[in-house]
Write a protein that holds these residues in place. Structure first.
Motif, PDB file in Angstrom:
ATOM      1  N   ILE A 240       0.857  -1.183   0.000  1.00 40.68           N
ATOM      2  CA  ILE A 240       0.000   0.000   0.000  1.00 40.68           C
ATOM      3  C   ILE A 240       0.896   1.237   0.000  1.00 40.68           C
ATOM      4  O   ILE A 240       2.039   1.178   0.446  1.00 40.68           O
ATOM      5  CB  ILE A 240      -0.970   0.031   1.205  1.00 40.68           C
ATOM      6  CG1 ILE A 240      -0.194   0.027   2.541  1.00 40.68           C
ATOM      7  CG2 ILE A 240      -1.949  -1.140   1.139  1.00 40.68           C
ATOM      8  CD1 ILE A 240      -1.059   0.267   3.759  1.00 40.68           C
ATOM      9  N   TRP A 241       0.359   2.340  -0.498  1.00 47.99           N
ATOM     10  CA  TRP A 241       1.120   3.585  -0.562  1.00 47.99           C
ATOM     11  C   TRP A 241       0.403   4.677   0.202  1.00 47.99           C
ATOM     12  O   TRP A 241      -0.813   4.806   0.120  1.00 47.99           O
ATOM     13  CB  TRP A 241       1.300   4.030  -2.014  1.00 47.99           C
ATOM     14  CG  TRP A 241       2.238   3.147  -2.770  1.00 47.99           C
ATOM     15  CD1 TRP A 241       1.900   2.052  -3.524  1.00 47.99           C
ATOM     16  CD2 TRP A 241       3.651   3.238  -2.824  1.00 47.99           C
ATOM     17  NE1 TRP A 241       3.020   1.475  -4.042  1.00 47.99           N
ATOM     18  CE2 TRP A 241       4.116   2.182  -3.632  1.00 47.99           C
ATOM     19  CE3 TRP A 241       4.576   4.108  -2.269  1.00 47.99           C
ATOM     20  CZ2 TRP A 241       5.474   1.976  -3.894  1.00 47.99           C
ATOM     21  CZ3 TRP A 241       5.923   3.907  -2.540  1.00 47.99           C
ATOM     22  CH2 TRP A 241       6.356   2.851  -3.344  1.00 47.99           C
ATOM     23  N   GLY A 242       1.163   5.457   0.936  1.00 46.42           N
ATOM     24  CA  GLY A 242       0.660   6.681   1.545  1.00 46.42           C
ATOM     25  C   GLY A 242       1.058   7.826   0.625  1.00 46.42           C
ATOM     26  O   GLY A 242       1.326   7.611  -0.552  1.00 46.42           O
ATOM     27  N   GLY A 243       1.143   8.999   1.149  1.00 47.10           N
ATOM     28  CA  GLY A 243       1.541  10.152   0.346  1.00 47.10           C
ATOM     29  C   GLY A 243       0.482  11.230   0.410  1.00 47.10           C
ATOM     30  O   GLY A 243      -0.478  11.135   1.178  1.00 47.10           O
ATOM     31  N   VAL A 244       0.624  12.249  -0.413  1.00 44.37           N
ATOM     32  CA  VAL A 244      -0.308  13.377  -0.371  1.00 44.37           C
ATOM     33  C   VAL A 244      -1.724  12.948  -0.733  1.00 44.37           C
ATOM     34  O   VAL A 244      -2.688  13.563  -0.293  1.00 44.37           O
ATOM     35  CB  VAL A 244       0.157  14.540  -1.274  1.00 44.37           C
ATOM     36  CG1 VAL A 244       1.439  15.141  -0.743  1.00 44.37           C
ATOM     37  CG2 VAL A 244       0.316  14.111  -2.708  1.00 44.37           C
ATOM     38  N   GLY A 245      -1.863  11.889  -1.512  1.00 44.79           N
ATOM     39  CA  GLY A 245      -3.197  11.420  -1.897  1.00 44.79           C
ATOM     40  C   GLY A 245      -3.951  10.737  -0.773  1.00 44.79           C
ATOM     41  O   GLY A 245      -5.166  10.615  -0.823  1.00 44.79           O
ATOM     42  N   ASP A 246      -3.259  10.273   0.245  1.00 41.18           N
ATOM     43  CA  ASP A 246      -3.900   9.606   1.382  1.00 41.18           C
ATOM     44  C   ASP A 246      -3.094   9.932   2.643  1.00 41.18           C
ATOM     45  O   ASP A 246      -2.300   9.118   3.117  1.00 41.18           O
ATOM     46  CB  ASP A 246      -3.969   8.097   1.143  1.00 41.18           C
ATOM     47  CG  ASP A 246      -4.877   7.385   2.132  1.00 41.18           C
ATOM     48  OD1 ASP A 246      -5.075   7.905   3.254  1.00 41.18           O
ATOM     49  OD2 ASP A 246      -5.384   6.311   1.789  1.00 41.18           O
ATOM     50  N   SER A 247      -3.303  11.130   3.158  1.00 40.34           N
ATOM     51  CA  SER A 247      -2.482  11.596   4.280  1.00 40.34           C
ATOM     52  C   SER A 247      -2.687  10.767   5.550  1.00 40.34           C
ATOM     53  O   SER A 247      -1.739  10.595   6.323  1.00 40.34           O
ATOM     54  CB  SER A 247      -2.730  13.075   4.563  1.00 40.34           C
ATOM     55  OG  SER A 247      -4.054  13.286   4.954  1.00 40.34           O
ATOM     56  N   ALA A 248      -3.886  10.226   5.769  1.00 45.81           N
ATOM     57  CA  ALA A 248      -4.114   9.409   6.970  1.00 45.81           C
ATOM     58  C   ALA A 248      -3.281   8.127   6.906  1.00 45.81           C
ATOM     59  O   ALA A 248      -2.624   7.747   7.888  1.00 45.81           O
ATOM     60  CB  ALA A 248      -5.589   9.081   7.124  1.00 45.81           C
ATOM     61  N   LYS A 249      -3.288   7.477   5.754  1.00 44.67           N
ATOM     62  CA  LYS A 249      -2.487   6.262   5.577  1.00 44.67           C
ATOM     63  C   LYS A 249      -1.000   6.603   5.665  1.00 44.67           C
ATOM     64  O   LYS A 249      -0.215   5.868   6.270  1.00 44.67           O
ATOM     65  CB  LYS A 249      -2.811   5.631   4.224  1.00 44.67           C
ATOM     66  CG  LYS A 249      -2.251   4.237   4.045  1.00 44.67           C
ATOM     67  CD  LYS A 249      -2.587   3.683   2.659  1.00 44.67           C
ATOM     68  CE  LYS A 249      -4.074   3.483   2.495  1.00 44.67           C
ATOM     69  NZ  LYS A 249      -4.424   2.976   1.158  1.00 44.67           N
TER      70      LYS A 249
END
Length: 148
Positions: free
Chosen positions: A4-13
């Motif tokens: 899985i990837w976090g990053g600016v698109g999913d700040s909670a993750k």
């Protein structure tokens, strides 16, 4: 295992993965700033995480910090994703790891994946050296994991 990837698109993750990594690294209580993450999930739980931080686009260098609760997370697909991000997606020419000289297990893993170590006395405090491991894009591409 799922990547899985976090990053600016999913700040909670992104924050959750970075928090997991920081909680498993001694001396990382402050966490990270300006980062992107990769996580490895198994049966709905986070097994491992990688934080990409201290990115210097001018130099083409990024730092990686990683932690895991299992040794089984470093599979070929995870390795390809983990190093594909800095070298293929954002065009880095070098990845850097900072490892306590006391962490012999992580130092050995870094060497197996082609990193070159540079020991810096007192970088983790008066009584503890740190090893700065560097991996160039050329060395990564020449690694046996990429021969298939």
């Amino acid at each position: 295992m799922n990547i899985i990837w976090g990053g600016v698109g999913d700040s909670a993750k992104n924050k959750a993965i970075a928090g997991f990594v920081a909680a498993h690294i001694d001396g990382c209580e402050r966490g990270f700033a300006d980062f992107t993450t990769l996580g490895v999930m198994e049966e709905g739980r986070l097994l491992a995480g990688v934080v990409y931080h201290n990115y210097s686009p001018e130099a083409g260098v990024i730092e990686l910090s990683a932690a895991a609760t299992s040794k089984r997370w470093l599979t070929r697909p995870v390795l390809k994703a983990m190093f594909g991000y800095p070298f293929d997606e954002i065009g880095c020419q070098m990845a850097v790891l900072r490892v306590s000289e006391e962490n012999r297990g992580m130092a050995e893993i870094a060497r197996r994946f082609g990193f070159t170590g540079h020991r810096i006395p007192r970088l983790r405090g008066r009584e503890e050296a740190e090893i700065i491991f560097t991996l160039t894009d050329n060395d990564w591409r020449a690694h046996p994991v990429n021969r298939r």
